[in-house]
Design a protein around this motif. Structure first.
Motif, PDB file in Angstrom:
ATOM      1  N   ALA A  73       0.861  -1.197   0.000  1.00 20.89           N
ATOM      2  CA  ALA A  73       0.000   0.000   0.000  1.00 20.89           C
ATOM      3  C   ALA A  73       0.889   1.237   0.000  1.00 20.89           C
ATOM      4  O   ALA A  73       1.744   1.367  -0.864  1.00 20.89           O
ATOM      5  CB  ALA A  73      -0.973  -0.043   1.163  1.00 20.89           C
ATOM      6  N   ASP A  74       0.727   2.121   1.000  1.00 22.55           N
ATOM      7  CA  ASP A  74       1.536   3.345   1.014  1.00 22.55           C
ATOM      8  C   ASP A  74       2.688   3.267   2.015  1.00 22.55           C
ATOM      9  O   ASP A  74       3.200   4.276   2.477  1.00 22.55           O
ATOM     10  CB  ASP A  74       0.662   4.572   1.288  1.00 22.55           C
ATOM     11  N   GLU A  75       3.112   2.045   2.320  1.00 17.54           N
ATOM     12  CA  GLU A  75       4.253   1.830   3.220  1.00 17.54           C
ATOM     13  C   GLU A  75       5.265   0.927   2.532  1.00 17.54           C
ATOM     14  O   GLU A  75       4.958   0.252   1.561  1.00 17.54           O
ATOM     15  CB  GLU A  75       3.803   1.175   4.527  1.00 17.54           C
ATOM     16  N   ALA A  76       6.479   0.929   3.084  1.00 18.17           N
ATOM     17  CA  ALA A  76       7.518   0.019   2.594  1.00 18.17           C
ATOM     18  C   ALA A  76       8.392  -0.383   3.772  1.00 18.17           C
ATOM     19  O   ALA A  76       8.508   0.351   4.756  1.00 18.17           O
ATOM     20  CB  ALA A  76       8.360   0.687   1.508  1.00 18.17           C
ATOM     21  N   GLU A  77       8.979  -1.559   3.662  1.00 17.62           N
ATOM     22  CA  GLU A  77       9.924  -2.040   4.660  1.00 17.62           C
ATOM     23  C   GLU A  77      11.259  -2.283   3.983  1.00 17.62           C
ATOM     24  O   GLU A  77      11.340  -3.019   2.996  1.00 17.62           O
ATOM     25  CB  GLU A  77       9.442  -3.348   5.292  1.00 17.62           C
ATOM     26  N   ILE A  78      12.299  -1.662   4.500  1.00 22.35           N
ATOM     27  CA  ILE A  78      13.641  -1.941   3.997  1.00 22.35           C
ATOM     28  C   ILE A  78      14.025  -3.319   4.509  1.00 22.35           C
ATOM     29  O   ILE A  78      14.050  -3.571   5.717  1.00 22.35           O
ATOM     30  CB  ILE A  78      14.646  -0.859   4.430  1.00 22.35           C
ATOM     31  N   LEU A  79      14.292  -4.216   3.585  1.00 22.93           N
ATOM     32  CA  LEU A  79      14.613  -5.598   3.924  1.00 22.93           C
ATOM     33  C   LEU A  79      16.082  -5.754   4.274  1.00 22.93           C
ATOM     34  O   LEU A  79      16.440  -6.525   5.162  1.00 22.93           O
ATOM     35  CB  LEU A  79      14.251  -6.515   2.761  1.00 22.93           C
ATOM     36  N   SER A  80      16.941  -5.045   3.531  1.00 23.24           N
ATOM     37  CA  SER A  80      18.378  -5.145   3.794  1.00 23.24           C
ATOM     38  C   SER A  80      19.114  -4.062   3.027  1.00 23.24           C
ATOM     39  O   SER A  80      18.672  -3.612   1.968  1.00 23.24           O
ATOM     40  CB  SER A  80      18.905  -6.518   3.364  1.00 23.24           C
TER      41      SER A  80
END
Length: 160
Positions: A73-80
């Motif tokens: 949606a309007d978020e993101a998670e930095i995975l690495s």
């Protein structure tokens, strides 16, 4: 040919979008940078996922850094994010992070999250300088030195 490679290797890394052709190099750099590295299959799965955005830093034809995030949606998670040891301390991680955040904002992300080991001082400094702040803590999340596990700090940055 060796002289040309050495001359170009001393310049600034080229930052660009990573693709599935980078799978092996990203997996190798991740494995060299973290206690539990990602397999090539895991990296390939992420790189072919339409929700995942990845950027790379290449110098002298060799991958020297990468960053990867997953959008929802309007978020993101930095995975690495990882930078090869000989290239650390040159603001390359910050350049990758800045490029990545601009791209995520352009795709509509309004908030970015990540988790970082509470003892990873250099990463915490990077994220603090980039405007991230702690919103939560997961106790005993990462295996620690000896028998003492480390907490994961959950960080957030809002994008305008």
């Amino acid at each position: 040919m060796g002289l040309l490679s050495r001359l170009f290797a001393r310049g600034e890394p080229n930052l660009s979008e990573a693709t599935s052709r980078d799978t092996a190099a990203i997996a190798a750099l991740h494995a060299a940078s973290f206690r539990r590295g990602w397999s090539e299959q895991e990296v390939e799965g992420m790189l072919t996922d339409r929700r995942v955005i990845a950027h790379r830093a290449v110098l002298g034809g060799k991958l020297v850094g990468f960053i990867m995030a997953r959008r929802a949606a309007d978020e993101a998670e930095i995975l690495s994010i990882a930078v090869a040891r000989p290239h650390r301390g040159r603001r390359l991680a910050r350049k990758l992070l800045d490029l990545h955040l601009r791209r995520l904002a352009g795709l509509g992300a309004r908030a970015i999250f990540l988790e970082v080991d509470e003892h990873n001082d250099s990463a915490i400094r990077l994220y603090d300088r980039a405007g991230f702040h702690e919103v939560s803590r997961r106790p005993n999340y990462y295996p620690g030195a000896g028998d003492k596990p480390a907490a994961a700090l959950v960080l957030r940055r809002d994008l305008n």
